[in-house]
Design a protein around this motif. Structure first.
Motif, PDB file in Angstrom:
ATOM      1  N   ILE A  40    -103.546-101.869  -0.009  1.00  0.00           N
ATOM      2  CA  ILE A  40    -102.475-101.121   0.645  1.00  0.00           C
ATOM      3  C   ILE A  40    -101.348-102.078   1.045  1.00  0.00           C
ATOM      4  O   ILE A  40    -100.171-101.785   0.846  1.00  0.00           O
ATOM      5  CB  ILE A  40    -103.018-100.334   1.859  1.00  0.00           C
ATOM      6  CG1 ILE A  40    -103.896 -99.168   1.368  1.00  0.00           C
ATOM      7  CG2 ILE A  40    -101.885 -99.829   2.745  1.00  0.00           C
ATOM      8  CD1 ILE A  40    -104.671 -98.454   2.458  1.00  0.00           C
ATOM      9  N   LEU A  43     -99.435-103.220  -2.092  1.00  0.00           N
ATOM     10  CA  LEU A  43     -98.547-102.146  -2.538  1.00  0.00           C
ATOM     11  C   LEU A  43     -97.317-102.041  -1.640  1.00  0.00           C
ATOM     12  O   LEU A  43     -96.200-101.860  -2.126  1.00  0.00           O
ATOM     13  CB  LEU A  43     -99.299-100.811  -2.580  1.00  0.00           C
ATOM     14  CG  LEU A  43    -100.293-100.668  -3.724  1.00  0.00           C
ATOM     15  CD1 LEU A  43    -101.276 -99.544  -3.454  1.00  0.00           C
ATOM     16  CD2 LEU A  43     -99.557-100.437  -5.039  1.00  0.00           C
ATOM     17  N   ALA A  48     -94.129 -99.753  -2.168  1.00  0.00           N
ATOM     18  CA  ALA A  48     -94.839 -98.470  -2.219  1.00  0.00           C
ATOM     19  C   ALA A  48     -95.378 -98.141  -0.836  1.00  0.00           C
ATOM     20  O   ALA A  48     -95.630 -99.013  -0.013  1.00  0.00           O
ATOM     21  CB  ALA A  48     -95.984 -98.542  -3.218  1.00  0.00           C
ATOM     22  N   LYS A  49     -95.560 -96.867  -0.598  1.00  0.00           N
ATOM     23  CA  LYS A  49     -96.168 -96.416   0.648  1.00  0.00           C
ATOM     24  C   LYS A  49     -97.577 -95.931   0.296  1.00  0.00           C
ATOM     25  O   LYS A  49     -97.747 -95.038  -0.537  1.00  0.00           O
ATOM     26  CB  LYS A  49     -95.357 -95.284   1.261  1.00  0.00           C
ATOM     27  CG  LYS A  49     -95.947 -94.764   2.557  1.00  0.00           C
ATOM     28  CD  LYS A  49     -95.155 -93.584   3.091  1.00  0.00           C
ATOM     29  CE  LYS A  49     -95.865 -93.033   4.312  1.00  0.00           C
ATOM     30  NZ  LYS A  49     -95.349 -91.729   4.689  1.00  0.00           N
ATOM     31  N   ALA A  50     -98.564 -96.529   0.922  1.00  0.00           N
ATOM     32  CA  ALA A  50     -99.951 -96.153   0.652  1.00  0.00           C
ATOM     33  C   ALA A  50    -100.669 -95.952   1.977  1.00  0.00           C
ATOM     34  O   ALA A  50    -100.490 -96.733   2.920  1.00  0.00           O
ATOM     35  CB  ALA A  50    -100.643 -97.241  -0.167  1.00  0.00           C
ATOM     36  N   ASP A  64    -103.728 -92.323  -0.868  1.00  0.00           N
ATOM     37  CA  ASP A  64    -102.573 -91.725  -1.541  1.00  0.00           C
ATOM     38  C   ASP A  64    -101.465 -92.766  -1.588  1.00  0.00           C
ATOM     39  O   ASP A  64    -101.189 -93.426  -0.584  1.00  0.00           O
ATOM     40  CB  ASP A  64    -102.069 -90.497  -0.783  1.00  0.00           C
ATOM     41  CG  ASP A  64    -103.008 -89.302  -0.904  1.00  0.00           C
ATOM     42  OD1 ASP A  64    -103.741 -89.212  -1.904  1.00  0.00           O
ATOM     43  OD2 ASP A  64    -102.995 -88.468   0.019  1.00  0.00           O
ATOM     44  N   VAL A  65    -100.817 -92.885  -2.747  1.00  0.00           N
ATOM     45  CA  VAL A  65     -99.752 -93.874  -2.936  1.00  0.00           C
ATOM     46  C   VAL A  65     -98.492 -93.151  -3.398  1.00  0.00           C
ATOM     47  O   VAL A  65     -98.546 -92.322  -4.310  1.00  0.00           O
ATOM     48  CB  VAL A  65    -100.158 -94.938  -3.983  1.00  0.00           C
ATOM     49  CG1 VAL A  65     -99.056 -95.975  -4.143  1.00  0.00           C
ATOM     50  CG2 VAL A  65    -101.483 -95.593  -3.609  1.00  0.00           C
ATOM     51  N   GLN A  66     -97.374 -93.479  -2.764  1.00  0.00           N
ATOM     52  CA  GLN A  66     -96.074 -92.957  -3.167  1.00  0.00           C
ATOM     53  C   GLN A  66     -95.174 -94.127  -3.529  1.00  0.00           C
ATOM     54  O   GLN A  66     -95.050 -95.080  -2.764  1.00  0.00           O
ATOM     55  CB  GLN A  66     -95.433 -92.136  -2.041  1.00  0.00           C
ATOM     56  CG  GLN A  66     -96.108 -90.803  -1.804  1.00  0.00           C
ATOM     57  CD  GLN A  66     -96.034 -89.899  -3.022  1.00  0.00           C
ATOM     58  OE1 GLN A  66     -95.022 -89.805  -3.708  1.00  0.00           O
ATOM     59  NE2 GLN A  66     -97.147 -89.242  -3.310  1.00  0.00           N
ATOM     60  N   THR A  67     -94.583 -94.045  -4.710  1.00  0.00           N
ATOM     61  CA  THR A  67     -93.635 -95.056  -5.163  1.00  0.00           C
ATOM     62  C   THR A  67     -92.334 -94.354  -5.535  1.00  0.00           C
ATOM     63  O   THR A  67     -92.324 -93.123  -5.681  1.00  0.00           O
ATOM     64  CB  THR A  67     -94.160 -95.806  -6.407  1.00  0.00           C
ATOM     65  OG1 THR A  67     -94.128 -94.911  -7.533  1.00  0.00           O
ATOM     66  CG2 THR A  67     -95.580 -96.320  -6.189  1.00  0.00           C
ATOM     67  N   GLY A  71     -96.130 -90.532  -7.472  1.00  0.00           N
ATOM     68  CA  GLY A  71     -97.334 -90.801  -6.704  1.00  0.00           C
ATOM     69  C   GLY A  71     -98.562 -90.934  -7.577  1.00  0.00           C
ATOM     70  O   GLY A  71     -98.581 -90.501  -8.728  1.00  0.00           O
TER      71      GLY A  71
END
Length: 172
Positions: A40, A43, A48-50, A64-67, A71
């Motif tokens: 995390i 990332l 990225a937000k994880a 959950d990962v948002q780039t 996602g």
């Protein structure tokens, strides 16, 4: 198998291993790659937000990962009771473009050494990449896995855009 892509991945991995071998050992300790918090953090360093998606279940941690590009999910598997010592991680996502047949997805899988496609229950083409984790992995190793995953996403995106053209292009 798409030989040029495989050759590039293997060359990158060998080059990074050779560079790592020629550098002196780092003097600082690196967080344990088996802990989801480490990936995390890596990332986050890449923009990225994880975040952990829900409370860990026995042996598993979902992230959950948002780039900026979209996602995807991470599932850490074979984790200890604390969810911090995991033996593997699976990167996964589903694509919205329907239309690829099971035969085409199987053909994609025969060409890819590390990416695995499948049709989900809703017939959306989906993609997974998995990696083993060990206490010897460091942040640079995790970045390499993220890079391989990005390559998988690019290849599978091209495949789902036009499965027939993608598969024909690989036969040259």
């Amino acid at each position: 198998m798409r030989r040029p892509a495989l050759i590039l991945v293997l060359a990158a991995l060998m080059t990074s291993q050779a560079l790592a071998a020629s550098k002196p050992a780092p003097t600082t300790t690196v967080a344990d790659a088996r802990d989801p918090a480490t990936l995390i953090a890596v990332l986050a360093g890449l923009g990225a937000k994880a975040e952990i998606a829900k409370p860990p279940t026995p042996g598993k941690v979902q992230v959950d990962v948002q780039t900026p590009g979209g996602g995807f999910g991470l599932q850490f598997v074979e984790c200890d009771a604390t969810g911090k010592v995991c033996r593997g991680v699976v990167f996964s996502t589903a694509f919205d473009r329907k239309g690829a047949t099971l035969t085409q997805v199987n053909a994609f899988n025969r060409r890819s050494a590390v990416c695995r496609g499948y049709l989900g229950d809703d017939f959306r083409p989906s993609l997974v990449y998995s990696a083993l984790l060990s206490p010897r992995l460091n942040a640079e190793d995790l970045k390499q896995h993220i890079g391989v995953w990005q390559g998988c996403l690019g290849d599978f995106s091209a495949f789902t855009t036009d499965p027939t053209a993608y598969l024909l292009a690989g036969e040259r």
